[in-house]
Design a protein around this motif. Structure first.
Motif, PDB file in Angstrom:
ATOM      1  N   GLN A  41      65.390  -9.897 -38.666  1.00 21.30           N
ATOM      2  CA  GLN A  41      65.296  -9.246 -39.967  1.00 21.30           C
ATOM      3  C   GLN A  41      66.157  -9.978 -40.991  1.00 21.30           C
ATOM      4  OE1 GLN A  41      63.515  -7.055 -37.112  1.00 21.30           O
ATOM      5  NE2 GLN A  41      65.693  -7.326 -36.960  1.00 21.30           N
ATOM      6  N   THR A  42      67.347 -10.416 -40.585  1.00 24.70           N
ATOM      7  CA  THR A  42      68.240 -11.147 -41.486  1.00 24.70           C
ATOM      8  C   THR A  42      67.621 -12.476 -41.904  1.00 24.70           C
ATOM      9  OG1 THR A  42      70.160 -10.080 -40.508  1.00 24.70           O
ATOM     10  CG2 THR A  42      70.556 -12.127 -41.705  1.00 24.70           C
ATOM     11  N   ARG A  43      66.984 -13.178 -40.965  1.00 19.47           N
ATOM     12  CA  ARG A  43      66.308 -14.437 -41.311  1.00 19.47           C
ATOM     13  C   ARG A  43      65.203 -14.188 -42.334  1.00 19.47           C
ATOM     14  NH1 ARG A  43      64.735 -17.313 -35.805  1.00 19.47           N
ATOM     15  NH2 ARG A  43      63.481 -18.532 -37.265  1.00 19.47           N
ATOM     16  N   LEU A  53      71.530 -10.341 -48.035  1.00 19.56           N
ATOM     17  CA  LEU A  53      71.298  -8.937 -48.390  1.00 19.56           C
ATOM     18  C   LEU A  53      71.891  -8.077 -47.288  1.00 19.56           C
ATOM     19  CD1 LEU A  53      67.560  -9.075 -49.564  1.00 19.56           C
ATOM     20  CD2 LEU A  53      69.630  -9.172 -50.965  1.00 19.56           C
ATOM     21  N   ASP A  54      72.409  -6.921 -47.661  1.00 19.45           N
ATOM     22  CA  ASP A  54      73.030  -6.046 -46.669  1.00 19.45           C
ATOM     23  C   ASP A  54      72.499  -4.617 -46.809  1.00 19.45           C
ATOM     24  OD1 ASP A  54      74.688  -5.326 -44.578  1.00 19.45           O
ATOM     25  OD2 ASP A  54      76.397  -4.922 -45.900  1.00 19.45           O
ATOM     26  N   PRO A  55      71.218  -4.413 -46.444  1.00 20.57           N
ATOM     27  CA  PRO A  55      70.657  -3.063 -46.539  1.00 20.57           C
ATOM     28  C   PRO A  55      71.222  -2.169 -45.428  1.00 20.57           C
ATOM     29  CG  PRO A  55      69.117  -4.523 -45.463  1.00 20.57           C
ATOM     30  CD  PRO A  55      70.276  -5.374 -45.898  1.00 20.57           C
ATOM     31  N   GLY A  77      60.991  -3.331 -39.784  1.00 17.90           N
ATOM     32  CA  GLY A  77      61.483  -4.317 -38.828  1.00 17.90           C
ATOM     33  C   GLY A  77      60.444  -5.390 -38.595  1.00 17.90           C
ATOM     34  N   MET A  78      60.859  -6.433 -37.902  1.00 18.29           N
ATOM     35  CA  MET A  78      59.990  -7.555 -37.594  1.00 18.29           C
ATOM     36  C   MET A  78      59.223  -7.246 -36.310  1.00 18.29           C
ATOM     37  SD  MET A  78      60.619  -9.508 -40.143  1.00 18.29           S
ATOM     38  CE  MET A  78      59.910 -11.097 -39.747  1.00 18.29           C
TER      39      MET A  78
END
Length: 137
Positions: A41-43, A53-55, A77-78
């Motif tokens: 998700q971060t990628r 980003l920091d959701p 999510g991925m």
């Protein structure tokens, strides 16, 4: 390669991505990570925003539970292409349709345990990988 795509339940997408699935909405929308080592998700977020980003994050460390958490609207999510294809129609909304997703290479690892069945499986995996590499443009 395994290819993952950002997805959410329809109700979640309508609430959090009503206007657009852009960096601003991804910065606010809750995300589901498998665990603290899950970088998928971060990628994806970095590819959308070109910044960190920091959701809000939820951690769901079970494969079927992860899928269920997204289906129930806990966050986005991925998901694998196969998970999206196998889901009931309308169960998930792809948040970046037609986008490249996040590709994750696969590696073959085998213990030094010999058996005819494992040797045959390893040979089949290697042959398939070689054929796949030869067929690339």
């Amino acid at each position: 390669m395994l290819v993952y795509h950002p997805a959410a339940s329809r109700a979640f997408a309508e609430r959090w991505f009503r206007d657009a699935a852009d960096a601003a909405s991804f910065a606010r929308a809750p995300v589901v990570d498998f665990d603290h080592d899950d970088e998928l998700q971060t990628r994806f977020l970095r590819s959308v925003s070109r910044r960190v980003l920091d959701p809000p994050r939820h951690f769901v460390s079970g494969s079927s539970d992860f899928l269920q958490a997204i289906a129930l609207g806990l966050g986005w999510g991925m998901l694998l292409e196969s998970q999206l294809a196998d889901a009931p129609p309308g169960a998930f909304v792809e948040l970046a349709p037609g986008g490249p997703g996040v590709a994750v290479p696969l590696y073959w690892q085998q213990w030094n345990l010999r058996s005819p069945a494992l040797d045959a499986l390893a040979a089949a995996v290697v042959a398939s990988a070689r054929a796949s590499l030869r067929s690339r443009p």
